[in-house]
Structure formats: structure tokens, C-alpha cells
Enzyme design. Structure first.
Site, short mmCIF file in Angstrom:
data_model
loop_
_atom_site.label_atom_id
_atom_site.label_comp_id
_atom_site.label_asym_id
_atom_site.label_seq_id
_atom_site.Cartn_x
_atom_site.Cartn_y
_atom_site.Cartn_z
N CYS A 1 -4.92 2.37 -3.68
CA CYS A 1 -3.69 2.94 -3.11
C CYS A 1 -2.49 2.01 -3.31
O CYS A 1 -1.60 1.93 -2.46
CB CYS A 1 -3.84 3.28 -1.63
SG CYS A 1 -5.03 4.59 -1.33
N ASP B 1 3.16 -4.71 8.04
CA ASP B 1 1.95 -3.89 7.94
C ASP B 1 0.75 -4.83 8.06
O ASP B 1 0.44 -5.58 7.14
CB ASP B 1 1.99 -3.16 6.59
CG ASP B 1 0.64 -2.54 6.20
OD1 ASP B 1 -0.35 -2.70 6.96
OD2 ASP B 1 0.59 -1.90 5.14
N LYS C 1 -10.24 -1.18 10.90
CA LYS C 1 -10.40 -2.38 10.08
C LYS C 1 -10.74 -3.59 10.94
O LYS C 1 -10.90 -4.71 10.46
CB LYS C 1 -9.14 -2.64 9.26
CG LYS C 1 -8.87 -1.52 8.25
CD LYS C 1 -7.96 -1.97 7.15
CE LYS C 1 -7.30 -0.81 6.42
NZ LYS C 1 -8.10 -0.22 5.35
N GLN D 1 -4.49 -5.04 6.99
CA GLN D 1 -5.50 -5.90 6.36
C GLN D 1 -5.58 -7.26 7.03
O GLN D 1 -6.63 -7.89 7.03
CB GLN D 1 -5.10 -6.07 4.89
CG GLN D 1 -6.23 -6.23 3.94
CD GLN D 1 -7.31 -5.17 4.09
OE1 GLN D 1 -8.43 -5.50 4.45
NE2 GLN D 1 -6.98 -3.91 3.85
N HIS E 1 0.87 -1.17 0.00
CA HIS E 1 0.00 0.00 0.00
C HIS E 1 0.92 1.23 0.00
O HIS E 1 2.03 1.17 0.51
CB HIS E 1 -0.83 -0.05 1.29
CG HIS E 1 -1.92 0.96 1.39
ND1 HIS E 1 -1.68 2.27 1.73
CD2 HIS E 1 -3.26 0.85 1.23
CE1 HIS E 1 -2.84 2.92 1.76
NE2 HIS E 1 -3.83 2.08 1.47
#
Lengths: 141, 406
Positions: free
Chosen positions: B364, B200, B226, B203, B123
Site C-alpha cells: 500500500c 501516523d 497492530k 507501525q 501508506h
């Protein structure tokens, strides 16, 4: 026809599609298909409208005191909306374009496409058209 | 355990509405998840009952607010299986967490000629902070390539690793394609050359179990929104010895021990990284989101989401002219697709008219889209409150897109 007469004409056409989103979008898609593609030489980076999810090009020229707009998009619905904006704003004097109040978009229920979100950059297109008009107006003086 | 999805749906008030006269089908969960009533109530209760600034006041409200704020830290600690609460830093989200690491660890420990490795799947929030660091410090960004299925090519990653590698920052799960990366292998191989690793988890955190100790990861970043939590709140997990070695990120109140005009000493972990009045209400409410997830059970959630993904993949692939983008063997419930001859934005507009919310565009991840040679995709992403009937509605919606646009 004046800008407002052209807007009223579009509003009248869309009255047929009240409560019929499919009919409405079929009509917009058809407008997209009917818009002649912009010549490749005008599909330049400078002519790209920033802030649209699909690439939208706008080209302008000034002839006999009138601003002539041409446009195109990769997405067919956007191209239909571009076609409507061209119908309304192209072939008018810079002053008329600068003073235009585009009420037709709200009247035909397409405000969401003018929203200031990153995906719906038609507001940027209107702004760019007015910027061209302003530039040509200063040429006249 | 078989989940009662109807009951779960009732926990999310936003789902009970119509868009354009059609029942809302919310398939944009990879962008943000909806919030259960317990989270919404927690925000309301905080502002109605015990809003106060934390850590300093000695009055009743301040103590209650501080206790609730710190209770979230304990819950996050167990959610990630961190070693101590000092390792849990509250941030504004994943982007903020990554910027914090690039701006402190990066600026102090990464120098000219050093190399940072990211992947093609990243991202923008895991690309730009490192590019900014490289511009400032003269370090070099290396990119792990992917195959056509949307999976990281591990052999290529190994080739990039060298003693020059100082940092590896890779996404756990691709937001655009759903690919689950083999992060344990990625972490171990980075450590073998002495590099530190940030994962990261924006998600991944809603779909996968995360055990930072088992992973031996140096930094892990996630966003509350999220995970059924509020927006504007996130977490940075960092190993204690690294956080201690890092300089503070922002200066201000809360992060200091003592201030004179000559010199300031900084607060202990985790407060050293939490300057200013934090996002108290959202932090407090995030605990309720994590408890909500724990109550349903992450394994149960993952199993149900996998069923949704399998069903959707089969149904969507049977549509003529539709291509699923991202066919990794290990995926979460994200399905990206393109339709032959139809721009993703047109897909999104016509689906929206039918009350179906998907994301369209580049998600993105512009460099990833360039690698795949497409301008963007339409992406449907599923959460535990979605149903098989909603996937049927998506299929019908796509057929309508084809009818109108072909």
C-alpha cells in the site's frame, strides 16, 4: 479435445505430485517458462487483469468461431497458472467457454490461487476470459 | 531483562499450528499482530458476561460495560502520555483517524492555496485523505523526498516549509521499509511556520515509546490490531484545544448534547467524535493488549526485536542475489527485500508452501515503490514472539525459492 478432457489431462499429470509440493511447483514453474511471451504490442493497459499482485496480461481474438487467448505475467508461477488456463480455455467456441466449469483447479489443490483476495487475481482472469467469450458470442448472433 | 520467548509464544494460541505440514512461521506482523489469550478471553468475557450498550443504560450490565470501555481510554491515555482522557478519541483504526482529521480540521482550517506536506514513505491511508481534501478545497500537496536508504531528506523538508504550510502529516515508522522518521524534528520545524502536525503511528506504536506531550504533536493515530489488540479499532490522539475547535465528523447518537429539529448541540470531548454505538467489545479488549505490552515492557520488546532485526539482516544479506530494500540507520524490525530475477509474488508463494507467512507486493505504498524503481518487495516483519530459529527457517525458505525459481 473438450474443455473437460483437457482438465482431466491436467488432473492426471498432477496426480504424480500428491504430497510433493516441490514437484508440483517445479512443474508449474516449468509451465511458466514454456509459455511463449506475449508480443509487446499486446502488453497494453487494456489487457492488464485488475486485481493481481503481479501484472497479468490477457489478449483475445476470435478466429473461425473459436476464441484464441494469449497471456503473460511478470511472476513465473502465475505465468504457469496462466498457461494452464490457456491450455484449457483457449481454442474453444464462446458457448463452450461460457459453460465451462473449471473443476481442475480444486482437484490439483490450487484453490488458494483462485481465491478472491487482492493478491491472487486468477479468478479475475477467468472472469475476463468468460467476458470475452460472451462478447464474441453476441457477435455470432 | 531477558525475555522468556517460549513462555510468550504460549500466550499466542494461533502460533501453535502447521501450514502445509510445516510449523507456522508468522512474519507478517507489520500487517497485523497476533492476539494473546488475554485479549481473546476479554472479548469472550465481554459477550458472555456484560454485553450492553454504553453511556446511557442505567442497569448493571450497561454500567459495567461503560466502566470497561472508559477504562481502556484511561489506559490509552497513559500509553501515549496524553494530558487528559478528553484527548483520546476511539476510531475504527489509523485510516479512520486520519480521515477524521482531514475531514474536520482539514475542511475547516485548510483553504485554497494552502499547502499540506506528506512524505514519500506514506501508506496510501496517509496520502488519499489529503488528496481528497486538496481536490475539494484547492489546497496543494507537497511531498518530502527520500534518499536511497529510505530516509526522509530533512534539508528538502525544510525547503518545502513556508507560511503557506498549514499541515504536515508524516508516518512515524515506514510500514514498507521500517525506517524510523525523526518526528520530533519534523514536528518542531512545522510548528515554527505555524503548521499543525499529524503523525501516523500505525507501525510505530508496537515498537517505540510514544509520549505525545514530549513530542508536542498535534495529532497521533494508531490501530489496535497492530498492538496485539482487535481489528476494527483505533485511536486518534488530538490536542484538546484543536479537538474543541474542530466540527464533529459523523452525526448521530452519542455525539449530541441536545437535539431539536431546529438545532443540535454537540456533546463534549471525546464523545463529540464518537457518533453511534462504538466498537465496544474491541475497545474493552484493547486494554488487555496494552496491559500485556506494559507487563512485558516496551523497552524489553524493542531490545529483543532489534536483536532479531540485526540477526535477520546479517543472514539475509549473506544470500547471493538478495538485496535488502531500506537501509535507514534507525529502523524497527521490518526487513524488505528483493531477489535478483525473481518476482516478489513468486517468493511469497514458495515461502507460503513452507509455512512461512511474509507480505509481498507494494505494501500500500505505490508511490514509494515507484521512487525505488521496483514493483514491490517481500517483507518479513518480526514481533516479540518470533525466534532466531524462525529466521533460520526463513533463510532456508529463501534458498529453496532460489533453487526452484532460478
Amino acid at each position: 479435445m473438450t474443455i473437460n478432457e483437457l482438465q482431466d489431462e491436467i488432473i492426471e499429470e498432477f496426480e504424480l505430485f500428491e504430497d510433493d509440493w516441490e514437484g508440483k511447483y517445479e512443474y508449474i514453474i516449468d509451465l511458466g517458462k514454456k509459455l511463449a511471451p506475449l508480443a509487446e504490442e499486446f502488453k497494453t493497459d487494456e489487457n492488464i487483469i485488475k486485481g493481481c499482485q503481479s501484472v497479468v496480461w490477457l489478449n483475445a481474438r476470435f478466429e473461425n468461431g473459436l476464441v484464441i487467448f494469449e497471456g503473460d505475467s511478470q511472476a513465473i508461477i502465475v505465468k504457469g497458472l496462466v498457461n494452464m488456463l490457456l491450455k484449457v480455455l483457449s481454442n474453444h467456441s464462446p458457448t463452450e467457454i461460457l459453460n465451462a466449469d473449471l473443476y481442475f483447479i480444486e482437484k490439483i489443490g490450487l484453490t488458494s490461487h483462485l481465491a478472491q483476495t487482492r493478491s491472487n487475481g486468477l479468478a479475475s482472469m477467468v472472469k475476463q476470459m468468460k467476458t470475452y467469450a460472451l462478447a464474441y458470442q453476441s457477435l455470432e448472433k | 531483562m531477558k525475555l522468556d520467548i517460549n513462555k510468550i509464544r504460549h500466550d499466542f494460541p494461533i502460533l501453535e499450528q502447521s501450514i502445509n505440514g510445516k510449523k507456522l512461521v508468522y512474519f507478517d506482523n507489520a500487517a497485523t499482530t497476533q492476539k494473546p489469550s488475554v485479549v481473546i478471553e476479554a472479548l469472550k468475557n465481554y459477550y458472555e458476561g456484560y454485553n450492553a450498550n454504553i453511556h446511557r443504560g442505567i442497569h448493571h450490565l450497561a454500567e459495567k460495560a461503560t466502566a470497561a470501555f472508559e477504562a481502556t481510554r484511561k489506559t490509552v491515555k497513559s500509553f501515549l502520555n496524553a494530558n487528559s482522557i478528553e484527548e483520546i478519541i476511539f476510531t475504527y483504526g489509523t485510516t479512520d483517524s486520519i480521515n477524521l482529521v482531514a475531514g474536520t480540521y482539514g475542511r475547516k482550517f485548510i483553504n485554497a492555496g494552502d499547502e499540506i506536506i506528506i512524505s514519500t514513505l506514506e501508506h496510501h491511508s496517509n496520502i488519499v485523505p489529503w488528496q481528497m481534501l486538496c481536490e475539494e478545497k484547492g489546497c496543494i500537496l507537497k511531498i518530502i523526498p527520500i534518499n536511497d536508504e529510505g530516509e526522509i531528506i530533512l534539508e528538502e523538508y525544510e525547503k518545502l516549509l513556508s507560511p503557506k504550510t498549514k499541515f504536515v502529516s508524516v508516518v512515524h515508522v515506514s510500514n514498507a521499509l521500517g525506517t524510523i522518521n525523526p518526528i520530533k524534528t519534523i514536528i518542531d520545524k512545522a510548528h515554527a511556520v505555524g503548521a499543525k502536525v499529524l503523525i501516523d503511528g500505525a507501525q510505530a506504536s508496537s515498537h517505540l515509546d510514544i509520549d505525545v506531550q514530549a513530542l508536542d504533536v498535534d495529532f497521533y493515530a494508531l490501530s489496535a490490531h497492530k498492538l496485539f489488540g482487535p481489528t476494527g479499532m483505533g485511536v486518534l490522539y488530538g490536542k484538546k484545544e484543536l479537538l474543541e475547535a474542530m466540527p464533529p465528523y459523523r452525526g448521530g447518537g452519542e455525539m449530541i448534547k441536545e437535539v431539536t429539529f431546529e438545532k443540535t448541540t454537540y456533546a463534549d470531548l471525546p464523545y463529540k467524535f464518537e457518533a453511534g454505538t462504538p466498537n465496544i467489545a474491541d475497545v474493552v479488549a484493547f486494554k488487555f493488549a496494552l496491559d500485556y505490552i506494559q507487563n512485558i515492557g516496551k523497552t524489553n520488546i524493542a531490545a529483543y526485536e532489534n536483536e532479531l532485526l540485526a540477526y535477520a539482516t546479517e543472514k539475509l544479506e549473506s544470500i547471493e542475489g538478495l538485496t535488502v530494500i531500506g537501509k535507514a540507520k534507525e529502523k524497527v524490525s521490518v526487513i524488505s527485500f528483493v531477489l535478483e530475477g525473481i518476482h516478489p509474488q513468486d517468493i511469497g508463494i514458495i515461502l507460503d508452501q513452507q509455512g512461512i507467512a511474509v507480505r509481498t507486493g507494494h505494501h500500500c505504498t505505490q508511490p514509494l515503490m515507484q521512487r525505488l524503481g521496483i514493483p514491490g518487495t517481500a517483507r518479513a516483519s518480526f514481533s516479540v514472539y518470533n525466534t532466531f530459529e524462525e529466521i533460520d527457517a526463513l533463510v532456508a525458505g529463501i534458498l529453496k525459492v532460489k533453487k526452484l525459481l532460478s
